[in-house]
Design a protein around this motif. Sequence first.
Motif: not given
Length: 218
Positions: A117, A121, A129, A131-132, A135
Amino acid sequence: MLATLWITSISIAALGAGIPLTLLATVLVRWFADLHRQWAADRLGEPVPARPYQPTPDAGWPVRLWTILRDPATWRDWIWLVVNSITIWLSCGLSLLFFIFGVVYLTYPLIYQLTPSQVFRTPMGEGFRLHSVAQSFGLVPLGPVFLLLWYVTAVRLANLNARVIRALLGPPNRRACGPASNSWRPRELRPSTPRPVNCAESNATCTTARRPGWCRWV
């Protein structure tokens, strides 16, 4: 690397220890230049003849060094080394970056899923940024764009680098010596024909025995 070696060897040549280093660097630079001449010839489909280097005399190291330093082709090779360090990144490096970016963005969701993580990112800085994984699919369309840029520019950039090599390492351009060009032909020598002179207006005496009307200077 070769440019750094060449500059260093020339700088310490006056100390004596730099003389053999300069001779070695010259051999390596000329060998490296010949490899690029061959590559440019294969790339452009036409030969890139080597510049005629001055023959190195079979003498001591100082004499050989002096011959090399007086050779204009030696300094032309050095200029090419400096220019090549820039053009190689603008041509091959830029093409490689296009290809890498295309592959990375095309597989970004998989990279996002498999990496920790802390990485991958923020592909475009902190202002963007992810987040998943969902995305990360928004970056996939950039992959074909960069791959298309790589496909369109790869050959052109390689040809550009080959032209730079031909311009710096090839022989100087000379005008053609064909039938349409007379610039390199030796001037035709024609026998000069004596021109009649009015003897009354010159300090000459007329001779009529062989050539009437011609003057002989006395």
